[in-house]
Design a protein around this motif. Structure first.
Motif, PDB file in Angstrom:
ATOM      1  N   GLY A 157      36.924  46.312  29.267  1.00 55.21           N
ATOM      2  CA  GLY A 157      37.791  45.161  29.495  1.00 55.21           C
ATOM      3  C   GLY A 157      37.012  44.005  30.096  1.00 55.21           C
ATOM      4  O   GLY A 157      35.782  43.991  30.078  1.00 55.21           O
ATOM      5  N   THR A 158      37.748  43.062  30.635  1.00 57.61           N
ATOM      6  CA  THR A 158      37.148  41.873  31.234  1.00 57.61           C
ATOM      7  C   THR A 158      37.024  42.075  32.736  1.00 57.61           C
ATOM      8  O   THR A 158      37.960  42.536  33.378  1.00 57.61           O
ATOM      9  CB  THR A 158      38.047  40.645  30.975  1.00 57.61           C
ATOM     10  OG1 THR A 158      38.320  40.590  29.589  1.00 57.61           O
ATOM     11  CG2 THR A 158      37.377  39.361  31.418  1.00 57.61           C
ATOM     12  N   GLU A 159      35.865  41.689  33.280  1.00 55.82           N
ATOM     13  CA  GLU A 159      35.659  41.840  34.721  1.00 55.82           C
ATOM     14  C   GLU A 159      36.263  40.635  35.446  1.00 55.82           C
ATOM     15  O   GLU A 159      35.877  39.494  35.193  1.00 55.82           O
ATOM     16  CB  GLU A 159      34.167  41.943  35.022  1.00 55.82           C
ATOM     17  CG  GLU A 159      33.917  42.628  36.344  1.00 55.82           C
ATOM     18  CD  GLU A 159      32.447  42.946  36.555  1.00 55.82           C
ATOM     19  OE1 GLU A 159      31.993  42.783  37.685  1.00 55.82           O
ATOM     20  OE2 GLU A 159      31.772  43.351  35.588  1.00 55.82           O
ATOM     21  N   VAL A 160      37.225  40.933  36.295  1.00 53.41           N
ATOM     22  CA  VAL A 160      37.866  39.865  37.076  1.00 53.41           C
ATOM     23  C   VAL A 160      37.821  40.243  38.557  1.00 53.41           C
ATOM     24  O   VAL A 160      37.849  41.423  38.893  1.00 53.41           O
ATOM     25  CB  VAL A 160      39.328  39.629  36.630  1.00 53.41           C
ATOM     26  CG1 VAL A 160      39.392  38.903  35.309  1.00 53.41           C
ATOM     27  CG2 VAL A 160      40.110  40.931  36.547  1.00 53.41           C
ATOM     28  N   ASN A 161      37.702  39.257  39.412  1.00 51.21           N
ATOM     29  CA  ASN A 161      37.561  39.494  40.848  1.00 51.21           C
ATOM     30  C   ASN A 161      38.534  38.620  41.633  1.00 51.21           C
ATOM     31  O   ASN A 161      38.944  37.560  41.158  1.00 51.21           O
ATOM     32  CB  ASN A 161      36.153  39.115  41.331  1.00 51.21           C
ATOM     33  CG  ASN A 161      35.056  39.983  40.730  1.00 51.21           C
ATOM     34  OD1 ASN A 161      33.897  39.803  41.051  1.00 51.21           O
ATOM     35  ND2 ASN A 161      35.388  40.906  39.880  1.00 51.21           N
ATOM     36  N   VAL A 162      38.864  39.082  42.830  1.00 48.50           N
ATOM     37  CA  VAL A 162      39.643  38.235  43.746  1.00 48.50           C
ATOM     38  C   VAL A 162      38.891  38.171  45.070  1.00 48.50           C
ATOM     39  O   VAL A 162      38.433  39.196  45.571  1.00 48.50           O
ATOM     40  CB  VAL A 162      41.049  38.816  44.027  1.00 48.50           C
ATOM     41  CG1 VAL A 162      41.847  37.878  44.935  1.00 48.50           C
ATOM     42  CG2 VAL A 162      41.817  39.064  42.755  1.00 48.50           C
ATOM     43  N   ALA A 170      43.726  33.959  48.772  1.00 51.49           N
ATOM     44  CA  ALA A 170      43.428  34.808  47.611  1.00 51.49           C
ATOM     45  C   ALA A 170      43.180  33.925  46.402  1.00 51.49           C
ATOM     46  O   ALA A 170      44.036  33.122  46.042  1.00 51.49           O
ATOM     47  CB  ALA A 170      44.580  35.770  47.322  1.00 51.49           C
ATOM     48  N   VAL A 171      41.998  34.048  45.816  1.00 53.01           N
ATOM     49  CA  VAL A 171      41.655  33.260  44.627  1.00 53.01           C
ATOM     50  C   VAL A 171      41.057  34.199  43.574  1.00 53.01           C
ATOM     51  O   VAL A 171      40.049  34.846  43.834  1.00 53.01           O
ATOM     52  CB  VAL A 171      40.645  32.133  44.962  1.00 53.01           C
ATOM     53  CG1 VAL A 171      40.254  31.369  43.706  1.00 53.01           C
ATOM     54  CG2 VAL A 171      41.227  31.170  45.990  1.00 53.01           C
ATOM     55  N   GLY A 215      48.953  35.677  38.195  1.00 56.11           N
ATOM     56  CA  GLY A 215      49.890  36.121  39.225  1.00 56.11           C
ATOM     57  C   GLY A 215      49.789  37.603  39.524  1.00 56.11           C
ATOM     58  O   GLY A 215      49.978  38.026  40.667  1.00 56.11           O
ATOM     59  N   GLN A 216      49.470  38.387  38.508  1.00 55.44           N
ATOM     60  CA  GLN A 216      49.386  39.836  38.716  1.00 55.44           C
ATOM     61  C   GLN A 216      48.259  40.202  39.673  1.00 55.44           C
ATOM     62  O   GLN A 216      48.396  41.087  40.514  1.00 55.44           O
ATOM     63  CB  GLN A 216      49.152  40.535  37.379  1.00 55.44           C
ATOM     64  CG  GLN A 216      50.414  41.174  36.820  1.00 55.44           C
ATOM     65  CD  GLN A 216      50.097  41.966  35.571  1.00 55.44           C
ATOM     66  OE1 GLN A 216      49.905  41.381  34.509  1.00 55.44           O
ATOM     67  NE2 GLN A 216      50.036  43.277  35.682  1.00 55.44           N
ATOM     68  N   MET A 217      47.120  39.511  39.514  1.00 58.00           N
ATOM     69  CA  MET A 217      45.980  39.788  40.404  1.00 58.00           C
ATOM     70  C   MET A 217      46.317  39.408  41.838  1.00 58.00           C
ATOM     71  O   MET A 217      45.968  40.108  42.783  1.00 58.00           O
ATOM     72  CB  MET A 217      44.737  39.025  39.924  1.00 58.00           C
ATOM     73  CG  MET A 217      44.111  39.645  38.698  1.00 58.00           C
ATOM     74  SD  MET A 217      42.844  38.590  37.997  1.00 58.00           S
ATOM     75  CE  MET A 217      41.524  38.803  39.167  1.00 58.00           C
ATOM     76  N   ILE A 218      46.993  38.290  41.998  1.00 60.79           N
ATOM     77  CA  ILE A 218      47.364  37.842  43.343  1.00 60.79           C
ATOM     78  C   ILE A 218      48.337  38.846  43.952  1.00 60.79           C
ATOM     79  O   ILE A 218      48.219  39.227  45.121  1.00 60.79           O
ATOM     80  CB  ILE A 218      48.031  36.440  43.283  1.00 60.79           C
ATOM     81  CG1 ILE A 218      47.067  35.417  42.687  1.00 60.79           C
ATOM     82  CG2 ILE A 218      48.548  36.020  44.652  1.00 60.79           C
ATOM     83  CD1 ILE A 218      46.112  34.778  43.626  1.00 60.79           C
TER      84      ILE A 218
END
Lengths: 348, 98
Positions: free
Chosen positions: A205-210, A223-224, A246-249
């Motif tokens: 999948g795609t690597e996403v970070n907060v 939170a970003v 919104g889901q990540m937040i």
């Protein structure tokens, strides 16, 4: 009205192609509207680039590695504190956090404020504990297993489908397609970071970070979310963009509420094509890309300093979507006299 | 022999909310962080989708603008829509009840 002057000590000045968070944290602090930050850089190596960035680091000191004993490190900090009167200390490297957390009370007695996770928060989110962490807090995590020897490698195919990720307990991760590659990476990682070495299911999948900040009472102060747009051969983001996700937040808020997280953190997730999120790592500190959050409207380093000093901080409610960062390399010019001074006197 | 095209007209063709389409044809998906560059035709189709035009309406509007066989246009637009879907630019169709 003149701004309050603060002496802030910062580690992680290794602004290399595998950057520590020190310099981006300093950039955020220097932009503070609430205080004027004088930066005391704390470096382990005498070629950490931040030492030579005189526009960002006002004074630099060399400090001993935590592995040489926390007493040595604390003695050195006492010497520096006697000269610099440090108000706040922000440790930025995974490998030193344990020592600073253990010494937090002593630092407080000295008048040096920190804002760190508790030992329990720090320990339970270790990569080796990720499966039980996921279960406890209801977060989807990839299957993983901590191994401490070669014996376990042959039977990995009973538990995992290849390829698998082979990860160090602090840093490094490699994708292995067969047991031979696992053994090779196991040797490489264990020689550098010790054991256990973590074997983790590979989620496509795609690597996403907060990047986030918790107040220790269950509130999310900042939170970003960000997607890595370009990843180096060391797996580090060389470019990234803020997302409207919104889901990540919401995932971040839930985690901070449940754990009552205190301090900065980075959540590393994989977003699959069917929009499921897998938490792959929780870093207990501010990440090196934090300046993107500052540019997007959430000055996380500034908020962390305020909380360390017991000031009231209101949660950020917005950030700009579509803000990007692009790293670059740049040759700083130094002089052998600077290198000599740092090497002989331990300061610059 | 005359060939026969069989295809399914997509049910949901709504563009995802928040998709930014600039005059230059640059498209940004703020949810995924992905960006795309479209030519004028692609941009026109995206704008029509954003205006909630149905498949038939898009065909009629574009037939008036381009010199093209209807069957070729329909197939090209369906291909383009499947590309938009694969890049996550269209809203997901609700799961069927059965």
């Amino acid at each position: 009205m003149s701004k309050r002057k603060l002496n802030i000590a910062i580690t992680g000045l290794n602004n290399t192609d595998n950057p520590g968070p020190g310099i981006p944290v300093i950039r955020g602090l220097k932009e503070s509207e609430a205080f004027e930050a004088r930066i005391i850089g704390l470096a382990y190596e005498n070629l950490e680039p931040g030492i030579y960035m005189k526009d960002l680091v006002d004074k630099a000191y060399q400090i001993p590695y935590p592995s040489s004993g926390s007493q040595n490190l604390m003695q050195r900090l006492e010497q520096i504190h006697a000269r610099e009167s440090i108000d706040v200390l922000i440790p930025n490297l995974d490998a030193e956090l344990y020592t600073f957390m253990m010494s937090a009370r002593k630092l407080e007695e000295m008048g040096i404020h920190t804002f760190l996770p508790t030992l329990e928060q720090f320990e339970e989110r270790h990569k080796a504990n990720l499966p039980s962490y996921g279960e406890k807090y209801g977060i989807r995590v990839p299957a993983s297993m901590a191994i401490i020897g070669h014996e376990a490698i042959a039977s990995l195919s009973d538990e995992f489908e290849y390829p698998v990720l082979v990860k160090g307990k602090f840093y490094d991760a490699y994708l292995a397609y067969n047991p031979e590659q696992v053994a090779m990476y196991y040797n490489k990682i264990s020689a550098k970071w010790g054991v256990p070495v973590i074997i983790q299911e590979f989620i496509k999948g795609t690597e996403v970070n907060v990047v986030a900040l918790g107040d220790g009472k269950g509130n999310t102060i900042a939170a970003v979310p960000m997607r890595k747009q370009y990843i180096t051969d060391k797996g580090k983001a060389w470019s990234g963009i803020t997302l409207a996700d919104g889901q990540m937040i919401e995932l971040t808020r839930q985690l901070i509420t449940q754990t009552r997280w205190r301090g900065g953190m980075e959540l590393e997730m994989i977003k699959t094509s069917d929009e499921k999120y897998y938490m792959i790592e929780i870093n207990p500190r501010i990440p090196a890309w934090v300046y993107l959050a500052v540019a997007a409207g959430q000055n996380i380093p500034e908020a962390l300093v305020k909380m360390a000093l017991g000031m009231d901080v209101q949660p950020f409610s917005t950030y700009q979507v579509g803000k990007m960062f692009i790293r670059y390399s740049y040759d700083l010019i130094g002089d052998i006299k600077q290198f000599e001074k740092l090497s002989i006197q331990g300061e610059l | 022999m005359q060939s026969t095209y069989i295809y399914f007209i997509p049910g949901a063709m709504k563009l995802q909310k928040n998709i930014a389409i600039s005059e230059s044809g640059f498209v940004f998906n703020p949810g995924s962080g992905e960006s795309f560059i479209l030519n004028r035709t692609g941009k026109n189709i995206l704008e029509l989708l954003r205006d909630n035009k149905m498949f038939e309406e898009i065909i009629e509007l574009m037939m008036g603008e381009y010199e093209v066989d209807r069957i070729v246009l329909e197939k090209s637009i369906l291909d383009f829509i499947s590309v938009l879907k694969s890049y996550g630019l269209l809203e997901k169709e609700p799961a069927s009840a059965n």
